[in-house]
Write a protein that holds these residues in place. Sequence first.
Motif, PDB file in Angstrom:
ATOM      1  N   GLN A 291      66.160  75.908  18.823  1.00  0.00           N
ATOM      2  CA  GLN A 291      66.674  74.919  17.875  1.00  0.00           C
ATOM      3  C   GLN A 291      67.765  75.534  16.996  1.00  0.00           C
ATOM      4  O   GLN A 291      68.836  74.941  16.801  1.00  0.00           O
ATOM      5  CB  GLN A 291      65.534  74.392  17.012  1.00  0.00           C
ATOM      6  N   TRP A 292      67.499  76.713  16.471  1.00  0.00           N
ATOM      7  CA  TRP A 292      68.475  77.348  15.579  1.00  0.00           C
ATOM      8  C   TRP A 292      69.731  77.777  16.334  1.00  0.00           C
ATOM      9  O   TRP A 292      70.827  77.703  15.792  1.00  0.00           O
ATOM     10  CB  TRP A 292      67.832  78.562  14.894  1.00  0.00           C
ATOM     11  N   SER A 293      69.579  78.217  17.591  1.00  0.00           N
ATOM     12  CA  SER A 293      70.750  78.599  18.385  1.00  0.00           C
ATOM     13  C   SER A 293      71.641  77.392  18.636  1.00  0.00           C
ATOM     14  O   SER A 293      72.872  77.468  18.489  1.00  0.00           O
ATOM     15  CB  SER A 293      70.298  79.225  19.712  1.00  0.00           C
ATOM     16  N   LEU A 294      71.020  76.284  19.017  1.00  0.00           N
ATOM     17  CA  LEU A 294      71.803  75.063  19.215  1.00  0.00           C
ATOM     18  C   LEU A 294      72.438  74.592  17.909  1.00  0.00           C
ATOM     19  O   LEU A 294      73.564  74.074  17.909  1.00  0.00           O
ATOM     20  CB  LEU A 294      70.914  73.960  19.792  1.00  0.00           C
ATOM     21  N   THR A 295      71.720  74.779  16.798  1.00  0.00           N
ATOM     22  CA  THR A 295      72.283  74.402  15.502  1.00  0.00           C
ATOM     23  C   THR A 295      73.507  75.242  15.187  1.00  0.00           C
ATOM     24  O   THR A 295      74.517  74.727  14.668  1.00  0.00           O
ATOM     25  CB  THR A 295      71.223  74.596  14.403  1.00  0.00           C
ATOM     26  N   LEU A 296      73.432  76.531  15.495  1.00  0.00           N
ATOM     27  CA  LEU A 296      74.577  77.409  15.267  1.00  0.00           C
ATOM     28  C   LEU A 296      75.772  76.953  16.091  1.00  0.00           C
ATOM     29  O   LEU A 296      76.895  76.830  15.571  1.00  0.00           O
ATOM     30  CB  LEU A 296      74.192  78.852  15.629  1.00  0.00           C
ATOM     31  N   ILE A 297      75.547  76.677  17.372  1.00  0.00           N
ATOM     32  CA  ILE A 297      76.643  76.221  18.230  1.00  0.00           C
ATOM     33  C   ILE A 297      77.179  74.882  17.745  1.00  0.00           C
ATOM     34  O   ILE A 297      78.394  74.658  17.691  1.00  0.00           O
ATOM     35  CB  ILE A 297      76.146  76.116  19.688  1.00  0.00           C
ATOM     36  N   GLN A 298      76.256  73.999  17.371  1.00  0.00           N
ATOM     37  CA  GLN A 298      76.666  72.682  16.887  1.00  0.00           C
ATOM     38  C   GLN A 298      77.534  72.802  15.638  1.00  0.00           C
ATOM     39  O   GLN A 298      78.557  72.113  15.499  1.00  0.00           O
ATOM     40  CB  GLN A 298      75.435  71.830  16.594  1.00  0.00           C
ATOM     41  N   SER A 299      77.126  73.670  14.730  1.00  0.00           N
ATOM     42  CA  SER A 299      77.878  73.824  13.480  1.00  0.00           C
ATOM     43  C   SER A 299      79.268  74.390  13.740  1.00  0.00           C
ATOM     44  O   SER A 299      80.250  73.971  13.107  1.00  0.00           O
ATOM     45  CB  SER A 299      77.107  74.743  12.521  1.00  0.00           C
ATOM     46  N   VAL A 300      79.340  75.324  14.672  1.00  0.00           N
ATOM     47  CA  VAL A 300      80.643  75.915  14.999  1.00  0.00           C
ATOM     48  C   VAL A 300      81.554  74.883  15.651  1.00  0.00           C
ATOM     49  O   VAL A 300      82.759  74.814  15.365  1.00  0.00           O
ATOM     50  CB  VAL A 300      80.455  77.136  15.917  1.00  0.00           C
ATOM     51  N   LEU A 301      80.978  74.055  16.521  1.00  0.00           N
ATOM     52  CA  LEU A 301      81.774  73.066  17.251  1.00  0.00           C
ATOM     53  C   LEU A 301      81.887  71.737  16.529  1.00  0.00           C
ATOM     54  O   LEU A 301      82.542  70.825  17.040  1.00  0.00           O
ATOM     55  CB  LEU A 301      81.158  72.831  18.638  1.00  0.00           C
ATOM     56  N   GLN A 302      81.247  71.616  15.366  1.00  0.00           N
ATOM     57  CA  GLN A 302      81.216  70.335  14.665  1.00  0.00           C
ATOM     58  C   GLN A 302      82.612  69.811  14.374  1.00  0.00           C
ATOM     59  O   GLN A 302      82.882  68.617  14.486  1.00  0.00           O
ATOM     60  CB  GLN A 302      80.436  70.487  13.352  1.00  0.00           C
ATOM     61  N   LEU A 303      83.505  70.697  14.005  1.00  0.00           N
ATOM     62  CA  LEU A 303      84.861  70.289  13.624  1.00  0.00           C
ATOM     63  C   LEU A 303      85.844  70.415  14.772  1.00  0.00           C
ATOM     64  O   LEU A 303      87.050  70.207  14.575  1.00  0.00           O
ATOM     65  CB  LEU A 303      85.339  71.135  12.442  1.00  0.00           C
ATOM     66  N   SER A 304      85.344  70.754  15.953  1.00  0.00           N
ATOM     67  CA  SER A 304      86.262  70.952  17.081  1.00  0.00           C
ATOM     68  C   SER A 304      87.024  69.677  17.449  1.00  0.00           C
ATOM     69  O   SER A 304      88.236  69.759  17.744  1.00  0.00           O
ATOM     70  CB  SER A 304      85.511  71.513  18.287  1.00  0.00           C
ATOM     71  N   PRO A 305      86.409  68.482  17.456  1.00  0.00           N
ATOM     72  CA  PRO A 305      87.220  67.290  17.752  1.00  0.00           C
ATOM     73  C   PRO A 305      88.318  67.074  16.727  1.00  0.00           C
ATOM     74  O   PRO A 305      89.443  66.689  17.080  1.00  0.00           O
ATOM     75  CB  PRO A 305      86.198  66.143  17.721  1.00  0.00           C
ATOM     76  N   GLN A 306      88.022  67.314  15.454  1.00  0.00           N
ATOM     77  CA  GLN A 306      89.041  67.151  14.426  1.00  0.00           C
ATOM     78  C   GLN A 306      90.144  68.211  14.561  1.00  0.00           C
ATOM     79  O   GLN A 306      91.324  67.940  14.338  1.00  0.00           O
ATOM     80  CB  GLN A 306      88.399  67.242  13.039  1.00  0.00           C
ATOM     81  N   PHE A 307      89.743  69.414  14.959  1.00  0.00           N
ATOM     82  CA  PHE A 307      90.742  70.479  15.135  1.00  0.00           C
ATOM     83  C   PHE A 307      91.682  70.135  16.295  1.00  0.00           C
ATOM     84  O   PHE A 307      92.912  70.284  16.173  1.00  0.00           O
ATOM     85  CB  PHE A 307      90.034  71.808  15.396  1.00  0.00           C
ATOM     86  N   THR A 308      91.115  69.697  17.401  1.00  0.00           N
ATOM     87  CA  THR A 308      91.967  69.330  18.537  1.00  0.00           C
ATOM     88  C   THR A 308      92.838  68.123  18.193  1.00  0.00           C
ATOM     89  O   THR A 308      94.011  68.059  18.600  1.00  0.00           O
ATOM     90  CB  THR A 308      91.098  69.000  19.771  1.00  0.00           C
ATOM     91  N   MET A 309      92.306  67.183  17.440  1.00  0.00           N
ATOM     92  CA  MET A 309      93.111  66.039  17.016  1.00  0.00           C
ATOM     93  C   MET A 309      94.243  66.495  16.097  1.00  0.00           C
ATOM     94  O   MET A 309      95.379  66.002  16.177  1.00  0.00           O
ATOM     95  CB  MET A 309      92.230  65.008  16.319  1.00  0.00           C
ATOM     96  N   PHE A 310      93.926  67.449  15.223  1.00  0.00           N
ATOM     97  CA  PHE A 310      94.947  67.991  14.326  1.00  0.00           C
ATOM     98  C   PHE A 310      96.094  68.618  15.132  1.00  0.00           C
ATOM     99  O   PHE A 310      97.280  68.391  14.856  1.00  0.00           O
ATOM    100  CB  PHE A 310      94.282  69.014  13.411  1.00  0.00           C
ATOM    101  N   LYS A 311      95.738  69.391  16.142  1.00  0.00           N
ATOM    102  CA  LYS A 311      96.753  70.025  16.979  1.00  0.00           C
ATOM    103  C   LYS A 311      97.566  68.977  17.741  1.00  0.00           C
ATOM    104  O   LYS A 311      98.797  69.104  17.886  1.00  0.00           O
ATOM    105  CB  LYS A 311      96.078  70.976  17.967  1.00  0.00           C
ATOM    106  N   LEU A 312      96.880  67.951  18.238  1.00  0.00           N
ATOM    107  CA  LEU A 312      97.574  66.898  18.962  1.00  0.00           C
ATOM    108  C   LEU A 312      98.552  66.160  18.062  1.00  0.00           C
ATOM    109  O   LEU A 312      99.692  65.857  18.455  1.00  0.00           O
ATOM    110  CB  LEU A 312      96.554  65.926  19.555  1.00  0.00           C
ATOM    111  N   LEU A 313      98.171  65.887  16.829  1.00  0.00           N
ATOM    112  CA  LEU A 313      99.060  65.198  15.899  1.00  0.00           C
ATOM    113  C   LEU A 313     100.265  66.058  15.538  1.00  0.00           C
ATOM    114  O   LEU A 313     101.378  65.537  15.336  1.00  0.00           O
ATOM    115  CB  LEU A 313      98.291  64.794  14.640  1.00  0.00           C
ATOM    116  N   ARG A 314     100.069  67.356  15.442  1.00  0.00           N
ATOM    117  CA  ARG A 314     101.220  68.237  15.173  1.00  0.00           C
ATOM    118  C   ARG A 314     102.240  68.161  16.301  1.00  0.00           C
ATOM    119  O   ARG A 314     103.456  68.152  16.057  1.00  0.00           O
ATOM    120  CB  ARG A 314     100.730  69.688  15.016  1.00  0.00           C
TER     121      ARG A 314
END
Length: 1536
Positions: A291-314
Motif C-alpha cells: 500500500q505504501w509503495s503504491l502510495t509513493l508511486i501515486q504521489s510522485v506521478l500525481q502531477l504527471s498529467p499536469q506536467f505533460t499538459m504544461f509541456k504541451l501548452l508550452r
Amino acid sequence: MAIGELLPIIAGGGGAGIVFFITLPSILRLLRSQSPRGYSALSGDYDGKCLYEDEGGTATVESEAAYSDRMPKIFIYVTTLLGFSASVVSAILSTVRPTTSLPPRLLITIDWINFASWFLLVIQAADMSVERSSVRRYDNGILGALSACILILVIFAQNGIIARRIEPTGMFTDAEMPIKVHANFGAVQLGAAVFDMFASVSLQRRPDVFLEDGRLVDQQFTVSAFGRYTFGWCDELLRLAQRKPLDMVDLPRPDHITRAKNLQEAFLAVKRGGPLWKLVFLAHWPAFVQQWSLTLIQSVLQLSPQFTMFKLLRILELRTKGHEVGLEAWVWVLGLGSCLVVNTWINDWLYWVSSSRLSVPVKVQLSAIIFQKAMRRKDVKGGKKVAAKTDAAEFEGVSEATLDAGKKGAQTELGTDGDDAAQESRQSTTNLITIDCGRVSGFCYHNNFVLSGVLELVISVAFLLNLIGWKPLLAGLTAFALVMPLAMYITKKYSATQDALMKIRDDKMAVVKEALQGLRQIKFSALERQWQAKIGKVRAKELDQQCGLVDAKVSVGRIQAYLDGPEKLENTTPADTIYFQDASIAWPQDVQDEDQSDRFILKNVNIAFPQGELSVVSGKTGSGKSLLLASILGECDLLEGAIGVPKPPPVDERFDHKATANNWIIPSSIAFVAQVPWIENATIKDNILFGLPFDAARYKKTLSACALEKDLDTLIDGELTEIGADGINLSGGQRWRVTLARALYSRAGILVLDDIFSAVDANVGHWIFENALTGELGRGRTRILITHHATLCLPRTSYAVTLGHGTVEHAGRVDELKKSGSLKDILRLEAEAEAAAKQTDEPATGDAEEPEIKKLSRRVTSDINADAATKPKPKKFVEDEHRETGGIGKAIYLEYLRASGGLFYWAACLIVCIGISATTLLESWWMKIWTSSGQQQMPAVGSPGAYRRQTQFFAASGATTPVAAADGGNGHRDLAFYLGVYLALNFGGSLVSTLKYVYVFTLSIRASRRLFEAMTYAVLRTPLRWIDTVPVGRILNRFTSDFSTVDSELAFDLSYLIMSVLHVVAVTAAAVFVSPYIIFSGLALLAAALYIARLYLAGARELRRIASNARSPIIEQFRSALTGVGTIRAFDNTQVYIKRLQDRIDNRTTASWALNVFDCWMSYRMSMLGAAFTTAVAMLVVKIDGITASLAGFVLSFALDFSWSIMSSVHCYTSCEIAMNAAERVSEYSKLTIEPQGGIDVPAAWPSEGRLAVQDLVIGYADDLPPVLRGLSFSIEKNERVGVVGRTGAGKSSLTLAIFRFLEARSGSIAIDGIDISKIKLHDLRSRLAIIPQDPELFTGTVRSNLDPFGQSTPGELKEALRRVHLVQSPESRDDHAAERGNDDANANIFENLSAPISEGGLNLSQGQRQLLCLARAIVSRPKIMILDEATSAVDMATDTLIQRSIREEFTNSTLIVIAHRLSTIADFDKVLVMSDGKAVEFGTPKELLDKKGAFYGLVEDTGEKEMLERLILGESDDGSPAPGEVGGKGKARIG
C-alpha cells in the motif's frame, strides 16, 4: 560517436541487459532438465490421477477439463518467432548494406542488440513450452510481458531518435534506404512485441478451485494477469447480475488470504505483546508495504498529467508564434495519455490493496479474534458493588438481614449459563464487531493518506517553488503553520468526543438488546411507551455526540482493552475425582484486588464427590449452590484452597467420529445443564447431539429417559422441529429436558446438573430420576445434582451436600450422615412443604410439557397429520431474513427526505450547493482576469501554463475568456486589489461550504432521529409471533450497522450527489461558451459511463443487501454464544463455535469482497474512459492548427475536469443508491404489522371487582391454522381463586394469551367487569392485569426500579413487599438468625438496599430470587386480576411454603387464575376449570368435580396419589385434622 549518437545503443543495451536477467531463470531451468516439469493442467491431458490443488482449494474434473491456455501460448510462439525473424533479417540487411546517413555501425549495433533481445524472448517461449505447471507458466508469462514491454520502449526510443535525425530532409535517398528498411522491420518487431505482451498476460493461472463443500473459490488467482490487474474476473458475475438478482450461493467464497480461519491463525502466529496496532501491522505487513509503495508511486506521478499538459501548452505557445509543431508535441500527447492510464491503474490498484488486502482482512481478523477471546474470557457476573449497609432513608429501623435466601452481595448466587457479565462486557462486545472493527479496518484503508499527504506536500512545494518562487511559497506555508495549533486542538477534542460516543453506543446497544430480549414481559406489562422513551433518551445522547468522521484510535483502545481482559484461568487441579480442599470460591471479577467485603464467597469448602455415583447438593435459595457447580467447571475465582477435577482429553484426541457404544463414555469429560437452560436456534435433534455423531440406539434411549417421546409425537416435524433462539418455542420443562438430553447423550463421564426438576411435573421428575439420573444412561457416571427435591433423590443418593450461611453445613455419604444424624437436618428443610405438597408421582397435567406454553408460533394441533412417506420438509421456525431486489424505490428516497425535514429543506440545501458552485466559478473567473491583467503580475513561465496549473481542477477556468478580453483595460491594477478580491471569494466559499456541512449534518440528525423513533415504535408493538421468529441479532443489526450508515453517510451522500451534478452543469455551461461541439463528445462519454454504472449497480445493490443480511447471523451468534459460554466451555465445544463463526464471517466477507471487486471494476473502466477521452481531445488540439495555447488550455482543462465530473457524479449516485439500502432496511422494520392500538378508554378504577366472563371464545394462532380454543365459556366471580388444568395441548396457555389479547378472538368474547376487552385499548388492558410467568423477566436497573418502575410506591411499601416474599427478613427473625449464626463472615444481602443493581434480565440473581422479586413486584402493584404460571418453581421447599401463605394473605382482594402444573397446587381453590381440546369440559369447585367423577376425577385417579389429593380437596391432613397452612377455612396448597 557523440553521446547523442550513442543513446540508441545505450537504450538497446540496457533493455537487453534487463531482459537477460529476466530470462536467466529460464536458461538455468532449460539447462538443468529437458524433461517435462511439474503438474500439468493443460486442456485435454488430464489423466484422472491427480487434480490441481493449492492453499485456495482443489480443482474438479470439470474445471480441469474447462481449463486451457493453448491459444495464448500459440500467440506467444507465433509473435516471438515473427519478431525474432524480423530482427534477424533487419540485422543481416543493416550489416550487408550499411547506411552513410548515420554514424558507422550505429544501425548495425542497434539491430544486433535487438536480435539478442528477441533471442532471449525465444528462450522464454521455449521454457514455457516445456513447463507443465500452470502457475509457473503464468509467472513466466508475466516476466515475458515485462520483457516485451521493455523491448517496445527500446524500439520506440531508438526509432524516435533516428527519426529526429532524418526529419529535416523529409525524404529518403538511396543511401538512406537501409534506414527505411530498419524502420519497416522495426514496426514489425514493435507489433510482434505488443501482441506478445498481451498474449503473455492472457495465460490463465490455474483451473477453477473449490472448497471441500463444493463452493467455488474467488477467481482472482485463477484468471490471467490481464484479467486480474484489470479486475476482469468478476465479468461473469456481473453478467449473471443482469439476468437475475444475485444470492449468496452465486458468489465465490473468499480466497485463502481472506478466510477467517487463516487470518485468525496468522494473528495468533504473531508474537503476542505490545499494542494492538503493532500486532495488526505485523500480521499484514506485506499488504501495508504494498500500500505504501503504491502510495509513493501515486504521489510522485500525481502531477504527471499536469506536467505533460504544461509541456504541451508550452509547445503550442510556440505554434502561436509561427513555429511548426513537430514530433515532440505528439510525444507529449502520448505521454499525457500514458500518465492518465498509469495513474488510473495505480489509483485503482491502490484502492484494491487498501480495501481487499487490508480493510476486509483486518475486519475479518479482528472479528474472529474478539470471538475467540470471548470464548476464553472470564464470565464475570453481576454489576457494580452494593453497599453492605442498608440505606437508612429507605430502611429505617431495619437491622441486618439474616435470611439465607438473601445472603448475596452484588454478585449473588446464580447459574453459570445465561448469566450476564457486567453489562458493558456483553453489549460492548457486540459493538466491538459491529462498529469498532469497521473503524479500525477503515483506518487501515486510509492510513496511507498521511504518507500521501506528506509526499504530495513535498512535491507540490517543489513544483510551486519552480513556478512562483520562494517568497509567495513561504507566505503560503506560514499561513498553513498558523492554523496548525487550532487543527491539533480540534483533533484532540474530536477524539474525546468519539470516546464518549462509543460509550453511549454501548449503552444504546445494551438497552435495545435488553428490550428485545424482554419484549414479552414488556408487552404483558404494557410498558412499551416507557421503554420507547428509555431507548429514545439514550439515542438522543448518541445523536448529540454524533460525528461525521471516524476515529480509529478510540476503537483500537476499546478492542485492545477487551483482548487484554482477564481470561478464564485453570484454577482446578487435575485429579481422579472431584474434591474441594479448604476452598474459598466466588463469582469471577475482572480485578482481583477489589474490595471483597460485598462479594458473595463460599468459604471453607471441603467436599469429595464419589466417582461414578449420584451426589446431591441442596440448600436454601441463594446459598451458593450454582457457584459450587461453576467452580467445578472452572468458572469462578478460587481465593483459597484447592479444587480437584479430572482433566478431559483434548478435543482432537477424542475422535468422536469413531466413538462406539463400547468406548462412548469418556470418564474425565464433563457435561453441564445450567440453571437457565441454553438452547440454540437449531432442531431438537441437533440440540441434543450437540455436534456428536448420531447413534440411533443411544439417541432413542435418551429421548425416552428424558420423557421427550410424547412431546415429539405431538410436534408436526418431531425431532426435526426447529427451536428458536434460547428455546423460545419450548416450554420451561421442555427446555430443561432437551438440555438434560444433551448431557445424557454426551460422552461425558461427569454430569453437572443444576436444578433440573424445578420446571417439570412431579411424575415427569420421578420418571427422569428413575430413567435418566439412575437409569441405564446415568449409571456409572459421576452425577452432581442441585435440587430442592432432596426427598425424591436421597433414596439413591450416595453423597449429599447442604449449603447455608456461605459455607458447607453438611457433606458426606448418605449412610454416614444417617449415622451421625445430619441427614435429619437436611430433610428438615423440606418437611413442612412435603406435608402439604408431596412431589412423587403427581400427574403431568399442564404446560410444563405443553409445546404451546407462552409461545405463539409453536402451536401444534392434532388436526395436522401426515404419513412418514409424504411428510413435508420441516417448517422453518426462524424464517430467512427478507431481502429486497432491484433498484431502491423512489418511495424510500422520499421517505428519507421527509424524515430529514421534507423537500423544502432539501431545496434550501440545493441553494447552498449552488452558492458553493458559484463561488468556485467566481474564484476561477477572477483568477483568469488576474492572470490576464498584465505580464508584470504573471509568473515567468507564461500565462497559459500558470493559469492551467492554478485552475486545473475547476470547470470554468476558461469559460470567461471573452470577459477577460473585455477586461483588458484593467490589466495594470495593483496586486492588493486582485489578491483582496480573490481572498474574499475564497473566504466566502469556505464559509458557505461550512454552512452546507452544518446544514446537511442537521438534516442527517433529524432524519436519523425520526427513522429511529418510527422503527423503535413498530418493533416494540409487533405481535409476539414476529418477536419469537426473528432472532435478536437480526434486529440488533438494523439498530446498529444500518443506523450507523443512516447516521453518518446518507445525507452526505445525497449532498455530494447534488454537488457533483452541479459541477457537471457548471463544466458543461463553461464548455458552451467555447465550443458547443465539445458537448457531443461529452455526451458520448456520459453515455458510456452510464452504461458501465448500470452494469455495476445491478450487482452492487444486491451485494450490499446480501452483506447487510450476512451481518445478522454474526451478531446473533455472538449474542447466543456469550449467553451460553458456560455450557459451550463445559462441553469443550469452543472450537466448534469458533469455526461456526468463522464460516459466518466468511459469508459476510464473500459479499463485501465481491462488492469491492465491483467497485474497482467500475472505477477502472470509468477512469480508462476518462483517459481515452482526454487523450483524444489532446490529439485534436495538436492536429487543429487554429487552436491557440489559451484555448488549448481550456479545452484540455475541460477534458480532464469533465471526465472527472462525469465519473464523480456517477460514482456519487451509485454510492448513494447502495447506502440507501440501509434506509430501505430501516423502513421495512418501521412498517411492520403492529398490534391494534385503538379502542375506547376505560374508567380509571377499572377493573374494580375482577370479574371475568368468557363466552363462546374461538381463538387461533394464525389464520391458516385451526383454532386452539373452540367455543370456550366460563365465568369467574370477584376475588375467586381458579385453577386451570388439562392435559398437554388442552389450551390453557392459549387462554392466558387470549386474556392479554396476544391472540385476538375469531368469535366470542372476554369481558372483565362487564367490558369487552376487544373494544378497549391494549395499553389499558395489559396495564391493569398482572402475570407472573415461570421464567421471570427483570430489567437492568435497581431493586427499586424493578419493583416500582413508575415510582408510585414508598420505600416502606417496597420493603414490606420484599419481606412478604422473604427476600428480606423481619427484624425479629433477623435477630434470631444473627444470634444463631453470629455476625462473622456474613455475606451481604443485596435486597436490603433498594438501590442495589440488577443486571440485564436479573441474571445477577438466582432463578429463585428472580421469581421472588417478580412476586414482590406483583404485591406492590396489587392488580385485581392476577395470573400465575409456576411462579415459585425454583425456590426451596421451605421458602415456597412461606410464599404460598403470603400469596393467600396478600391477594385476598384479587381474582387469582393459576395455570396448574400439579393438582396439589389448586386442590383447595374456589373453582377448577378443566380444559380439553380448547373447550371447558368441567368447571366448579374441586369437591363438586371430584364428586362428579368426570374429567377432573380421571386426572386425580391418574396421579396414583388419589387419597392424598382427596384429603387436600376436603381440607384434611393425613391424620384427618385441618391441613397445615389453612387460611380462611381452606387448606394450604402450593401456588404455581
